[in-house]
Design an enzyme around this catalytic site. Structure first.
Site, PDB file in Angstrom:
ATOM      1  N   HIS A  18     113.741 -39.114 -48.520  1.00 43.91           N
ATOM      2  CA  HIS A  18     114.392 -40.000 -47.546  1.00 43.91           C
ATOM      3  C   HIS A  18     115.915 -39.944 -47.686  1.00 43.91           C
ATOM      4  O   HIS A  18     116.645 -39.833 -46.705  1.00 43.91           O
ATOM      5  CB  HIS A  18     113.965 -41.459 -47.765  1.00 43.91           C
ATOM      6  N   LYS A  42      99.521 -48.206 -41.944  1.00 45.36           N
ATOM      7  CA  LYS A  42      99.497 -47.980 -43.396  1.00 45.36           C
ATOM      8  C   LYS A  42      99.448 -49.308 -44.147  1.00 45.36           C
ATOM      9  O   LYS A  42     100.116 -50.262 -43.749  1.00 45.36           O
ATOM     10  CB  LYS A  42     100.764 -47.239 -43.832  1.00 45.36           C
ATOM     11  N   ARG A  95     108.226 -32.343 -42.782  1.00 44.41           N
ATOM     12  CA  ARG A  95     107.870 -31.602 -43.997  1.00 44.41           C
ATOM     13  C   ARG A  95     106.837 -30.525 -43.747  1.00 44.41           C
ATOM     14  O   ARG A  95     106.758 -29.549 -44.462  1.00 44.41           O
ATOM     15  CB  ARG A  95     107.333 -32.570 -45.068  1.00 44.41           C
ATOM     16  N   SER A 132     106.244 -40.926 -50.069  1.00 47.05           N
ATOM     17  CA  SER A 132     106.053 -42.281 -50.593  1.00 47.05           C
ATOM     18  C   SER A 132     104.626 -42.466 -51.102  1.00 47.05           C
ATOM     19  O   SER A 132     104.402 -43.141 -52.112  1.00 47.05           O
ATOM     20  CB  SER A 132     106.343 -43.320 -49.510  1.00 47.05           C
TER      21      SER A 132
HETATM   22  N1  COD Z   1     111.708 -34.799 -46.919  1.00 54.01           N
HETATM   23  C1  COD Z   1     112.146 -34.975 -45.639  1.00 54.01           C
HETATM   24  N2  COD Z   1     111.773 -35.994 -44.837  1.00 54.01           N
HETATM   25  C2  COD Z   1     110.912 -36.878 -45.350  1.00 54.01           C
HETATM   26  C3  COD Z   1     110.422 -36.785 -46.660  1.00 54.01           C
HETATM   27  C4  COD Z   1     110.844 -35.676 -47.449  1.00 54.01           C
HETATM   28  N3  COD Z   1     110.390 -35.491 -48.706  1.00 54.01           N
HETATM   29  N4  COD Z   1     109.581 -37.819 -46.882  1.00 54.01           N
HETATM   30  C5  COD Z   1     109.560 -38.531 -45.742  1.00 54.01           C
HETATM   31  N5  COD Z   1     110.344 -37.963 -44.823  1.00 54.01           N
HETATM   32  C6  COD Z   1     110.584 -38.423 -43.467  1.00 54.01           C
HETATM   33  C7  COD Z   1     109.303 -38.605 -42.678  1.00 54.01           C
HETATM   34  O1  COD Z   1     108.871 -37.407 -42.079  1.00 54.01           O
HETATM   35  C8  COD Z   1     109.767 -39.606 -41.642  1.00 54.01           C
HETATM   36  O2  COD Z   1     110.471 -38.975 -40.607  1.00 54.01           O
HETATM   37  C9  COD Z   1     110.752 -40.472 -42.424  1.00 54.01           C
HETATM   38  O3  COD Z   1     111.174 -39.698 -43.532  1.00 54.01           O
HETATM   39  C10 COD Z   1     110.124 -41.782 -42.891  1.00 54.01           C
HETATM   40  O4  COD Z   1     108.940 -41.524 -43.620  1.00 54.01           O
HETATM   41  P1  COD Z   1     107.990 -42.754 -44.050  1.00 54.01           P
HETATM   42  O5  COD Z   1     106.744 -42.179 -44.619  1.00 54.01           O
HETATM   43  O6  COD Z   1     108.772 -43.715 -44.848  1.00 54.01           O
HETATM   44  O7  COD Z   1     107.714 -43.496 -42.669  1.00 54.01           O
HETATM   45  P2  COD Z   1     106.491 -43.327 -41.633  1.00 54.01           P
HETATM   46  O8  COD Z   1     106.118 -41.902 -41.462  1.00 54.01           O
HETATM   47  O9  COD Z   1     105.429 -44.264 -42.091  1.00 54.01           O
HETATM   48  O10 COD Z   1     107.153 -43.821 -40.260  1.00 54.01           O
HETATM   49  C11 COD Z   1     107.050 -45.141 -39.871  1.00 54.01           C
HETATM   50  C12 COD Z   1     107.570 -45.407 -38.441  1.00 54.01           C
HETATM   51  C13 COD Z   1     107.263 -46.853 -38.163  1.00 54.01           C
HETATM   52  C14 COD Z   1     109.055 -45.158 -38.387  1.00 54.01           C
HETATM   53  C15 COD Z   1     106.879 -44.489 -37.420  1.00 54.01           C
HETATM   54  O11 COD Z   1     105.497 -44.667 -37.489  1.00 54.01           O
HETATM   55  C16 COD Z   1     107.371 -44.758 -36.003  1.00 54.01           C
HETATM   56  O12 COD Z   1     108.341 -44.159 -35.570  1.00 54.01           O
HETATM   57  N6  COD Z   1     106.722 -45.660 -35.276  1.00 54.01           N
HETATM   58  C17 COD Z   1     107.080 -45.999 -33.924  1.00 54.01           C
HETATM   59  C18 COD Z   1     106.809 -47.449 -33.668  1.00 54.01           C
HETATM   60  C19 COD Z   1     106.802 -47.644 -32.182  1.00 54.01           C
HETATM   61  O13 COD Z   1     107.800 -48.014 -31.579  1.00 54.01           O
HETATM   62  N7  COD Z   1     105.672 -47.324 -31.558  1.00 54.01           N
HETATM   63  C20 COD Z   1     105.557 -47.322 -30.143  1.00 54.01           C
HETATM   64  C21 COD Z   1     105.922 -46.032 -29.505  1.00 54.01           C
HETATM   65  S1  COD Z   1     105.503 -44.561 -30.353  1.00 54.01           S
END
Ligand code: COD
Length: 164
Positions: A18, A42, A95, A132
């Site tokens: 992140h 989640k 990823r 995570s």
């Molecule tokens: N390297 C690079 N990027 C990474 C890494 C890594 N090692 N680990 C995580 N990431 C990126 C992920 O790909 C993601 O882009 C971001 O970091 C956050 O990751 P997470 O796991 O903390 O979060 P998520 O995947 O659970 O995302 C949660 C959200 C709520 C942001 C997502 O589900 C979302 O955009 N929801 C939309 C809600 C909404 O408005 N819905 C209605 C229309 S779609």
């Protein structure tokens, strides 16, 4: 006009992956909002308030210059927040093909809903396999998570596991 973007995530907990995406996105935009979002799909380990303070502390510890703003969002659509702050872009990390499959429909919906573009950054190979969920699993089993998370998160999880 100034370029404003949002990096949304669950950040449960924040990882070095992140932080890498945030650091690089902060260089691309004038103002970057790091947004802790409740993901209804989640089951969370940490409450939103803890994730917020850990990501805030990690960004401060990195000395990221003043254009990063940390917030949280649990009311309604992500694009509503983006519109409120004048952001035209969401930045996400990709990823694997699993991330592509998960993110593509959301990117299309968000563009239709609010004309908001999604920009994808490829991870630094050093952190590409960090997630995570992996950190939650290692921490839950009592392992050392410090290679995968910022120091503030490692300290928090370590203290937590000892029940202090
Ligand atoms: N390297 C690079 N990027 C990474 C890494 C890594 N090692 N680990 C995580 N990431 C990126 C992920 O790909 C993601 O882009 C971001 O970091 C956050 O990751 P997470 O796991 O903390 O979060 P998520 O995947 O659970 O995302 C949660 C959200 C709520 C942001 C997502 O589900 C979302 O955009 N929801 C939309 C809600 C909404 O408005 N819905 C209605 C229309 S779609």
């Amino acid at each position: 006009s100034s370029r404003i973007a949002v990096v949304p995530g669950s950040f449960d907990p924040p990882t070095l992956g992140h932080l890498d995406v945030i650091r690089r996105a902060a260089k691309l935009y004038d103002e970057l909002h790091v947004l802790v979002v409740h993901n209804p799909g989640k089951e969370a380990m940490l409450p939103i308030a803890a994730r917020l303070s850990l990501i805030e502390q990690s960004i401060a510890d990195e000395g990221m210059d003043g254009n990063v703003i940390v917030g949280s969002w649990s009311m309604g659509l992500l694009v509503d927040y983006a519109r409120d702050v004048g952001a035209g872009v969401l930045v996400k990390g990709i990823r694997s093909q699993i991330d592509v499959a998960y993110e593509s429909p959301m990117a299309i919906v968000n563009r239709h809903l609010a004309d908001i573009e999604t920009v994808f950054l490829l991870p630094d190979p050093a952190h590409a396999l960090v997630s995570s969920s992996l950190v939650r699993q290692v921490a839950g089993l009592g392992g050392d998570v410090s290679p995968f998370v910022p120091p503030a998160v490692a300290a928090f999880l370590d203290t937590g596991s000892r029940g202090i």
